[in-house]
Design an enzyme around this catalytic site. Sequence first.
Site, PDB file in Angstrom:
ATOM      1  N   GLY A  13       0.802  -1.219   0.000  1.00 53.70           N
ATOM      2  CA  GLY A  13       0.000   0.000   0.000  1.00 53.70           C
ATOM      3  C   GLY A  13       0.835   1.269   0.000  1.00 53.70           C
ATOM      4  N   ASN A  82       4.194   4.319   9.503  1.00 57.61           N
ATOM      5  CA  ASN A  82       3.098   4.194   8.533  1.00 57.61           C
ATOM      6  C   ASN A  82       2.159   3.033   8.833  1.00 57.61           C
ATOM      7  OD1 ASN A  82       1.860   4.202   5.638  1.00 57.61           O
ATOM      8  ND2 ASN A  82       2.778   2.171   5.862  1.00 57.61           N
ATOM      9  N   GLY A  84      -0.588   0.644   9.903  1.00 61.87           N
ATOM     10  CA  GLY A  84      -1.881   0.953  10.525  1.00 61.87           C
ATOM     11  C   GLY A  84      -2.925  -0.054  10.108  1.00 61.87           C
ATOM     12  N   GLN A 141     -15.083   9.671  12.154  1.00 64.46           N
ATOM     13  CA  GLN A 141     -15.830   8.918  11.134  1.00 64.46           C
ATOM     14  C   GLN A 141     -16.654   7.853  11.833  1.00 64.46           C
ATOM     15  OE1 GLN A 141     -17.471   8.692   8.554  1.00 64.46           O
ATOM     16  NE2 GLN A 141     -15.932   8.524   6.951  1.00 64.46           N
ATOM     17  N   TYR A 147     -10.245   3.888  15.509  1.00 66.93           N
ATOM     18  CA  TYR A 147      -9.294   4.377  14.493  1.00 66.93           C
ATOM     19  C   TYR A 147      -9.112   5.895  14.593  1.00 66.93           C
ATOM     20  CZ  TYR A 147      -7.267   4.917   9.773  1.00 66.93           C
ATOM     21  OH  TYR A 147      -6.453   5.220   8.702  1.00 66.93           O
TER      22      TYR A 147
HETATM   23  P1  NDP Z   1      -2.211  -1.577   3.955  1.00 67.27           P
HETATM   24  O1  NDP Z   1      -3.186  -2.413   4.704  1.00 67.27           O
HETATM   25  O2  NDP Z   1      -2.237  -1.598   2.443  1.00 67.27           O
HETATM   26  O3  NDP Z   1      -0.718  -1.985   4.428  1.00 67.27           O
HETATM   27  C1  NDP Z   1      -0.448  -1.954   5.774  1.00 67.27           C
HETATM   28  C2  NDP Z   1       1.021  -2.261   6.018  1.00 67.27           C
HETATM   29  O4  NDP Z   1       1.228  -2.159   7.437  1.00 67.27           O
HETATM   30  C3  NDP Z   1       1.427  -3.662   5.623  1.00 67.27           C
HETATM   31  O5  NDP Z   1       2.787  -3.661   5.201  1.00 67.27           O
HETATM   32  C4  NDP Z   1       1.267  -4.436   6.928  1.00 67.27           C
HETATM   33  O6  NDP Z   1       2.094  -5.590   7.014  1.00 67.27           O
HETATM   34  C5  NDP Z   1       1.727  -3.390   7.926  1.00 67.27           C
HETATM   35  N1  NDP Z   1       1.246  -3.630   9.268  1.00 67.27           N
HETATM   36  C6  NDP Z   1      -0.038  -3.724   9.720  1.00 67.27           C
HETATM   37  N2  NDP Z   1      -0.058  -3.986  11.049  1.00 67.27           N
HETATM   38  C7  NDP Z   1       1.246  -4.070  11.444  1.00 67.27           C
HETATM   39  C8  NDP Z   1       1.879  -4.365  12.668  1.00 67.27           C
HETATM   40  N3  NDP Z   1       1.195  -4.619  13.787  1.00 67.27           N
HETATM   41  N4  NDP Z   1       3.238  -4.409  12.693  1.00 67.27           N
HETATM   42  C9  NDP Z   1       3.977  -4.155  11.582  1.00 67.27           C
HETATM   43  N5  NDP Z   1       3.413  -3.876  10.390  1.00 67.27           N
HETATM   44  C10 NDP Z   1       2.071  -3.846  10.316  1.00 67.27           C
HETATM   45  O7  NDP Z   1      -2.370  -0.096   4.515  1.00 67.27           O
HETATM   46  P2  NDP Z   1      -2.513   1.309   3.742  1.00 67.27           P
HETATM   47  O8  NDP Z   1      -1.390   1.477   2.792  1.00 67.27           O
HETATM   48  O9  NDP Z   1      -3.896   1.469   3.264  1.00 67.27           O
HETATM   49  O10 NDP Z   1      -2.330   2.338   4.969  1.00 67.27           O
HETATM   50  C11 NDP Z   1      -1.054   2.781   5.392  1.00 67.27           C
HETATM   51  C12 NDP Z   1      -1.260   3.862   6.458  1.00 67.27           C
HETATM   52  O11 NDP Z   1      -1.990   4.950   5.891  1.00 67.27           O
HETATM   53  C13 NDP Z   1      -2.066   3.381   7.661  1.00 67.27           C
HETATM   54  O12 NDP Z   1      -1.550   3.944   8.844  1.00 67.27           O
HETATM   55  C14 NDP Z   1      -3.466   3.911   7.369  1.00 67.27           C
HETATM   56  O13 NDP Z   1      -4.202   4.099   8.553  1.00 67.27           O
HETATM   57  C15 NDP Z   1      -3.129   5.219   6.692  1.00 67.27           C
HETATM   58  N6  NDP Z   1      -4.198   5.726   5.836  1.00 67.27           N
HETATM   59  C16 NDP Z   1      -4.607   5.041   4.711  1.00 67.27           C
HETATM   60  C17 NDP Z   1      -5.593   5.566   3.894  1.00 67.27           C
HETATM   61  C18 NDP Z   1      -6.027   4.884   2.624  1.00 67.27           C
HETATM   62  O14 NDP Z   1      -6.870   5.430   1.905  1.00 67.27           O
HETATM   63  N7  NDP Z   1      -5.498   3.719   2.288  1.00 67.27           N
HETATM   64  C19 NDP Z   1      -6.256   6.832   4.206  1.00 67.27           C
HETATM   65  C20 NDP Z   1      -5.744   7.474   5.416  1.00 67.27           C
HETATM   66  C21 NDP Z   1      -4.755   6.928   6.176  1.00 67.27           C
HETATM   67  P3  NDP Z   1       1.584  -7.001   6.362  1.00 67.27           P
HETATM   68  O15 NDP Z   1       1.702  -6.821   4.881  1.00 67.27           O
HETATM   69  O16 NDP Z   1       2.510  -8.011   6.914  1.00 67.27           O
HETATM   70  O17 NDP Z   1       0.157  -7.183   6.799  1.00 67.27           O
END
Ligand code: NDP
Length: 241
Positions: A13, A82, A84, A141, A147
Amino acid sequence: MARVAVVSGGTRGIGAAISKALKAAGYKVAANYAGNDEAAGAFKAETGIPVYKWDVSNYEACASGLGRIAQELGAVEILVNNAGITRDTMLHKMKPEQWHEVINTNLNSLFNMTRPVIEGMRERGFGRVVNISSINGQRGQLGQTNYAASKAGDLGFTKALARESANKGITVNAICPGYIATEMVKAIPEDFMKQKILPVIPLGRIGEPEEVARCVVFLAADDAGFITGSTISINGGQIMY
Ligand code: NDP
């Protein structure tokens, strides 16, 4: 010497786009992830960026993972928090574990990841911390008390640490993305996207992960040193604060 940058959740992502953009800008990048080995393996094969598996909600795991990166690549000078997750449901149906999982992963992780590297940054007189919050931390939200609370907490952390670190050459900033084209957002049905979401975005489209990544590269730069404690919205104008 290239500075070392760590991106939590840096294999998928938005995080993957950040890792790639930092590498392209000349940083030595390490990408952390939680458990999706297949995605991490594919990311590593595609980019050549080393990947490190640990859970950011666990302090000991963060301290040891970051220590390993420092040994293998060098002292961590850029930290992008990042990683989340979401566990959406209305508060009156929310289970304690849905609350705690989100707070631990999205908010406590900022302590867990930043605490082990901040002393070194202070000693060296340089550091960049970029926290990925969310538009929903700014405005709330429904279905996201957990969240929104975690992401609003990220903003408070950012401002307090920015004040603490300002005289040590360390900047701390937050980015609040709106709708960004990751797998989760791309899975929204086309009709719903056209009728409900796009009309509330003045730019009339959702954002790309690379557009968030570009801002991280900007904030990470040596010459971005006068920007600290900022919250930067990347949301197509959906909300303007
Ligand atoms: P994705 O779900 O696409 O990717 C999340 C990444 O975070 C993955 O690499 C995942 O690892 C990793 N991850 C999740 N939990 C943990 C953990 N406990 N420890 C280590 N790594 C972890 O997320 P997005 O790209 O959509 O979101 C990225 C950030 O942007 C987040 O903080 C999200 O809240 C924020 N955000 C996203 C928006 C959107 O439209 N997508 C909008 C606003 C904010 P693995 O691959 O192993 O699961």
